[in-house]
Design a protein around this motif. Structure first.
Motif, PDB file in Angstrom:
ATOM      1  N   ASP A 125       6.393 -24.595 101.867  1.00 12.90           N
ATOM      2  CA  ASP A 125       6.082 -23.436 101.027  1.00 12.90           C
ATOM      3  C   ASP A 125       7.021 -22.295 101.369  1.00 12.90           C
ATOM      4  O   ASP A 125       6.897 -21.662 102.425  1.00 12.90           O
ATOM      5  CB  ASP A 125       4.623 -23.010 101.235  1.00 12.90           C
ATOM      6  CG  ASP A 125       4.178 -21.987 100.195  1.00 12.90           C
ATOM      7  OD1 ASP A 125       5.052 -21.349  99.569  1.00 12.90           O
ATOM      8  OD2 ASP A 125       2.957 -21.830 100.007  1.00 12.90           O
ATOM      9  N   SER A 126       7.941 -22.003 100.492  1.00 11.77           N
ATOM     10  CA  SER A 126       8.950 -20.969 100.763  1.00 11.77           C
ATOM     11  C   SER A 126       8.389 -19.555 100.679  1.00 11.77           C
ATOM     12  O   SER A 126       9.046 -18.597 101.081  1.00 11.77           O
ATOM     13  CB  SER A 126      10.109 -21.106  99.769  1.00 11.77           C
ATOM     14  OG  SER A 126       9.633 -20.985  98.430  1.00 11.77           O
ATOM     15  N   LYS A 127       7.157 -19.420 100.182  1.00 11.69           N
ATOM     16  CA  LYS A 127       6.583 -18.077 100.018  1.00 11.69           C
ATOM     17  C   LYS A 127       5.890 -17.574 101.275  1.00 11.69           C
ATOM     18  O   LYS A 127       5.627 -16.389 101.415  1.00 11.69           O
ATOM     19  CB  LYS A 127       5.586 -18.069  98.857  1.00 11.69           C
ATOM     20  CG  LYS A 127       6.174 -18.429  97.500  1.00 11.69           C
ATOM     21  CD  LYS A 127       5.139 -18.268  96.394  1.00 11.69           C
ATOM     22  CE  LYS A 127       5.674 -18.679  95.044  1.00 11.69           C
ATOM     23  NZ  LYS A 127       5.973 -20.121  94.960  1.00 11.69           N
ATOM     24  N   LEU A 128       5.559 -18.466 102.198  1.00 12.89           N
ATOM     25  CA  LEU A 128       4.838 -18.061 103.399  1.00 12.89           C
ATOM     26  C   LEU A 128       5.752 -17.298 104.354  1.00 12.89           C
ATOM     27  O   LEU A 128       6.887 -17.703 104.603  1.00 12.89           O
ATOM     28  CB  LEU A 128       4.254 -19.280 104.117  1.00 12.89           C
ATOM     29  CG  LEU A 128       3.133 -20.035 103.394  1.00 12.89           C
ATOM     30  CD1 LEU A 128       2.612 -21.145 104.284  1.00 12.89           C
ATOM     31  CD2 LEU A 128       2.005 -19.086 103.032  1.00 12.89           C
ATOM     32  N   GLU A 129       5.246 -16.214 104.898  1.00 11.82           N
ATOM     33  CA  GLU A 129       5.999 -15.443 105.874  1.00 11.82           C
ATOM     34  C   GLU A 129       5.613 -15.877 107.280  1.00 11.82           C
ATOM     35  O   GLU A 129       4.453 -16.187 107.561  1.00 11.82           O
ATOM     36  CB  GLU A 129       5.708 -13.942 105.701  1.00 11.82           C
ATOM     37  CG  GLU A 129       6.207 -13.371 104.383  1.00 11.82           C
ATOM     38  CD  GLU A 129       6.003 -11.866 104.314  1.00 11.82           C
ATOM     39  OE1 GLU A 129       5.594 -11.288 105.335  1.00 11.82           O
ATOM     40  OE2 GLU A 129       6.247 -11.293 103.245  1.00 11.82           O
ATOM     41  N   ALA A 130       6.604 -15.860 108.178  1.00 16.18           N
ATOM     42  CA  ALA A 130       6.361 -16.256 109.561  1.00 16.18           C
ATOM     43  C   ALA A 130       5.569 -15.171 110.274  1.00 16.18           C
ATOM     44  O   ALA A 130       5.866 -13.983 110.161  1.00 16.18           O
ATOM     45  CB  ALA A 130       7.678 -16.517 110.282  1.00 16.18           C
ATOM     46  N   ALA A 131       4.551 -15.603 111.025  1.00 16.72           N
ATOM     47  CA  ALA A 131       3.721 -14.645 111.766  1.00 16.72           C
ATOM     48  C   ALA A 131       4.318 -14.334 113.127  1.00 16.72           C
ATOM     49  O   ALA A 131       3.938 -13.360 113.769  1.00 16.72           O
ATOM     50  CB  ALA A 131       2.321 -15.205 111.943  1.00 16.72           C
ATOM     51  N   ASP A 132       5.239 -15.147 113.601  1.00 16.11           N
ATOM     52  CA  ASP A 132       5.787 -14.993 114.936  1.00 16.11           C
ATOM     53  C   ASP A 132       7.181 -14.392 114.877  1.00 16.11           C
ATOM     54  O   ASP A 132       7.894 -14.499 113.880  1.00 16.11           O
ATOM     55  CB  ASP A 132       5.849 -16.352 115.638  1.00 16.11           C
ATOM     56  CG  ASP A 132       4.514 -17.066 115.594  1.00 16.11           C
ATOM     57  OD1 ASP A 132       3.592 -16.597 116.275  1.00 16.11           O
ATOM     58  OD2 ASP A 132       4.397 -18.061 114.867  1.00 16.11           O
TER      59      ASP A 132
END
Length: 876
Positions: free
Chosen positions: A188-195
């Motif tokens: 999913d290219s829309k998810l942003e990394a939380a780390d």
């Protein structure tokens, strides 16, 4: 077979075409001393069962079959063309391995269902995404699961795995048991990394998972190491982590922890690190007591045919260097694959030696799903397109034999499809991508539950005078009785005792104090590299050798305290790439160990550049994985020529992640916060005390970062390069810079120049300054911690001397060393109000001259520039 085939091919002058003129005529072989006559070729039509395959007297038969095959592959029985290669004619008559038939076939088919449907699901949902699928070698998954099952039954509790990108997602899903929704999230290219950090592509990520093994009914821990695209680079890293796990659980025979390495055929044959890793396999301080190597033999490397990619007959021939058994098996024959893997697991867990399984398979797609293989291998891929998949072949066999029904087959397919669809639906609920969910080496007790440091404070790194005296006396002693040491070493130990009495430390003794105190606190210390036991420059002597008894040694460091942690010091093989990777892996296993790798000379690290670039510099940013490994790199311009002078500090500094144009926000915990935010720490210590402190800080700080230490050569015995115990007592700490403490510091307003420098050039500068009577006019400030850059302390020094011009002095050439790193940072510190002048060698291609007079002339010239107050007059 390979030797026979090669020998015959070389001896025989006739081509296959010539020989084919008459199959019934006797054939002549030209050999030295005359001609040899062979009987007419016969064409075999008998079954395999009627004619056994190979025995000890069959060499002439095999030789004859080889000739017949050269003339026409149809002249020989199918067994010779179909028993290994799945894209050749199948050999239905080949004898089956023993099995319990139906308890076993169904289990195997279930595993193949999962493999096949997983790849099908990914292709259906994300047809335009690279995933480096496993199609063509689906039997890899039952192969790995069989090895793990069998090893678990034999008592193995932990399996550490390394592999390239092909099939990685399938291994994560169906071997490691990573949650499918977490895998699907990666698409999913829309998810942003939380780390924090860059993250990495999905087919490079690792995983750590503890679960019950349903075959052995025992708990097992599986770890798949994250790795870069650089094929085989992960091999020694896996071995190092495996060795560490064995060490920490007291597994001296490899019965509880083991490693599995998966390779591609082209990389296994072509990458030198494979050879380096094999050569560690039986060394006392590096053995993991047997590794199972599984080669996914696609019979192609990207677009390169095997005949262009290797000189050996098989891609696995490199394993013969350690006499490892090599099993070649047709990957389209899953029962044979499972049987071979059971044998391999038994071999490893019985004899604790390496073993290789060569899965002869094919790659159904191109190098990736977007690649067109028909450009370069048209005939091969015409055949592959006709090839029925292994599951369809195996399921058809089971249905025909009545082991499973068509309905049961379809139900099993539907079952796994539903699992995938449900996981896909759950993945849609994810809003954030957590890279830390993919950690391959978690340290749960070291961090908070959120993965953060428990504190941002670093205590004093000093120790008590009593402890300094105790460790110093150990360093000057021979703890074992009736142990005869070399006379020259007796003088060295006597010198150490004298220093302890004078409350002084040289470089070697400062290191001893750091190691000994950490060992006493329960911290394991491991020092590895070429000649580290004595030290390249004969300064360390951590291993004493009895002059009268062969192989009798004494390691005084292991006599510091009765309840201390063990000290490991080991001379390595003549390898940098493999050994540094191994030590990196060892440091991954636990944060409570000081793991150091020392280069024989600093510039030798460049043969391990892949480990430095792909793992050490960027590992945390890509994989949220901290590591506290220490690199000791001897460095300094001593007139010894280009190859033994520079540790190439400019390369390490170029990869530091701090911004040269931004002055950081200052706070009470600024120094620790800087360390936490950096990707690694680079220091060039000028005193034994500071070296002592930076090693202890590596363990006492509440997180782990790689530490690069540019260590000295001439300073090891320099009379001024000694530290008082006063600088190592409780309350003392590592000094990021060492300010001027002479006459210039007493009257700062009268100082005309501040010379910033690092390392041994300080002693040459101060000697020249004293000779010129300029102690009050020139302040010399040592920058001990280069990265992260001590903005706050450099700012304080520039403000302390408001009338002074600023000079950076280094012994390295202008295009090397530290200048390009420190200049913009000093300019940012002073808000670009003053220029930063350069005093050092001119730009050059080589790190140093090989001519001693030239070396001395260059040194004098840079000292003249640094101390001539008119050197920069009129320059802008």
């Amino acid at each position: 077979m390979h030797r026979l085939r090669t020998t015959v091919a070389r001896l025989r002058p006739l081509t296959a075409a010539q020989t084919a003129q008459s199959l019934s005529q006797p054939r002549l072989l030209a050999i030295e001393g005359g001609l040899r006559t062979f009987k007419p070729t016969r064409r075999l039509n008998t079954s395999v069962v009627a004619e056994p395959f190979l025995n000890g007297t069959s060499s002439n038969y095999v030789e004859e079959m080889y000739y017949a095959w050269l003339e026409n592959p149809r002249n020989v029985h199918k067994v010779f063309t179909g028993w290994l290669n799945p894209t050749w004619t199948r050999c239905s008559g080949f004898p089956r391995p023993p099995s319990s038939v139906a308890a076993r076939a169904l289990y195997l088919s279930e595993r193949l269902y999962d493999v096949w449907r997983f790849e099908e699901f990914l292709q259906r949902k994300w047809s335009s995404e690279k995933r480096f699928g496993l199609e063509g070698c689906e039997s890899l998954i039952p192969a790995l699961k069989t090895i793990i099952d069998k090893s678990s039954q034999r008592g193995v509790e932990s399996v550490i795995m390394g592999m390239p990108h092909r099939g990685r997602l399938n291994v994560l899903a169906n071997v490691i048991r990573k949650e499918l929704d977490q895998i699907f999230c990666q698409f999913d290219s829309k998810l942003e990394a939380a780390d924090e950090g860059s993250g990495d592509v999905k087919y490079h990520l690792g995983m750590y998972h503890k679960r019950m093994n349903r075959v052995s009914d025992r708990e097992i821990t599986l770890s798949l190491m994250a790795n870069p695209s650089h094929l085989e680079a992960v091999d020694p890293v896996v071995q190092g982590k495996t060795k560490a796990e064995q060490f920490y659980c007291g597994d001296n025979e490899g019965k509880r922890a083991m490693s599995i390495l998966i390779h591609g055929d082209a990389a296994f044959a072509g990458q030198g690190i494979v050879y380096e890793t094999f050569h560690l396999s039986d060394l006392p301080s590096y053995t993991t007591h047997g590794t199972i190597h599984v080669v996914v033999n696609n019979q192609i490397g990207f677009t390169t045919d095997p005949r262009m990619a290797r000189s050996s007959a098989y891609p696995t021939d490199v394993a013969r260097v350690v006499n490892a058994p090599i099993f070649h098996v047709n990957a389209d024959d899953p029962e044979a694959v499972v049987y071979v893997c059971e044998v391999a697991a038994e071999w490893r867990n019985t004899f604790h030696k390496d073993v290789v399984v060569d899965l002869v398979c094919y790659r159904r797609n191109g190098h990736n799903e977007m690649d067109e293989p028909m450009f370069t291998q048209p005939l091969m891929y015409k055949q592959i397109k006709k090839q029925i998949g292994v599951l369809q072949q195996f399921a058809g066999k089971l249905i025909a034999e009545g082991v499973v029904t068509t309905q049961a087959y379809e139900e099993e397919v539907a079952r796994y499809d539903k699992i995938c669809e449900d996981a896909y639906a759950r993945s849609k609920d994810e809003k954030i991508l957590h890279i830390k969910h993919w950690l391959d080496s978690p340290w749960p007790d070291f961090f908070t539950k959120e993965g953060q440091p428990k504190t941002m404070n670093c205590p004093s790194t000093g120790i008590s005078e009593e402890e300094l005296n105790h460790i110093g006396n150990i360093a000057a002693s021979v703890p074992e009785e009736d142990f005869t040491i070399h006379g020259g070493l007796s003088r060295i130990l006597k010198g150490r005792a004298n220093m302890v009495n004078q409350r002084l430390c040289d470089w070697a003794l400062g290191e001893y104090m750091a190691f000994g105190s950490l060992l006493k606190e329960g911290i394991h210390v491991r020092l590895s590299g070429q000649d580290v036991e004595r030290g390249t420059f004969s300064h360390r002597h951590h291993v004493l050798h009895d002059q009268n008894v062969d192989k009798r040694i004494c390691i005084p460091m292991n006599y510091v305290s009765p309840d201390q942690a063990p000290y490991t010091v080991c001379n390595s093989s003549l390898s940098e790439y493999g050994v540094l990777g191994f030590e990196l892996g060892f440091a991954m296993a636990s944060p409570n160990a000081l793991v150091l790798w020392e280069a024989q000379f600093g510039d030798f690290h460049n043969t391990a550049q892949c480990i430095i670039d792909q793992f050490i510099s960027s590992g945390q940013a890509k994989w949220v994985r901290q590591n506290g490994i220490v690199l000791l790199l001897p460095h300094g311009m001593e007139g010894m020529g280009p190859e033994h002078s520079s540790a190439r500090p400019e390369r390490f500094l170029q990869m530091c992640n701090d911004d040269p144009d931004v002055f950081p926000k200052l706070s009470e915990d600024f120094a620790v916060r800087q360390l936490y935010d950096c990707n690694w720490i680079a220091v060039n210590c000028s005193t034994p005390a500071n070296y002592f402190h930076v090693l202890r800080r590596q363990i006492l700080q509440p997180f782990r970062k790689p530490l690069i230490v540019f260590t000295p050569k001439s300073l090891l015995r320099h009379p001024e390069a000694k530290s008082s115990f006063d600088h190592m007592l409780p309350g003392t700490h590592f000094m990021r810079i060492i300010p001027e403490d002479g006459p210039a510091a007493a009257s700062p307003e009268k100082v005309k120049r501040i010379v910033f420098c690092t390392g041994k050039i300080y002693y040459e500068l101060t000697r020249e300054r004293k000779n010129r009577g300029m102690d009050a006019a020139v302040a010399v400030v040592r920058v001990e911690q280069l990265s992260p850059f001590p903005f706050d302390l450099v700012k304080a020094e520039t403000e302390r001397y408001p009338n002074a011009d600023l000079v950076w002095c280094q012994e390295e050439h202008k295009n090397q060393g530290y200048y390009d790193y420190v200049k913009p940072r000093i300019r940012t510190t002073i808000n670009r109000t003053r220029p930063v002048w350069y005093a050092g060698r001119d730009p050059a291609a080589a790190p140093a001259t090989g001519n001693k007079p030239t070396h001395l002339a260059e040194l004098q010239r840079l000292l003249d520039t640094a101390l001539d107050l008119e050197a920069f007059a009129g320059k802008v």
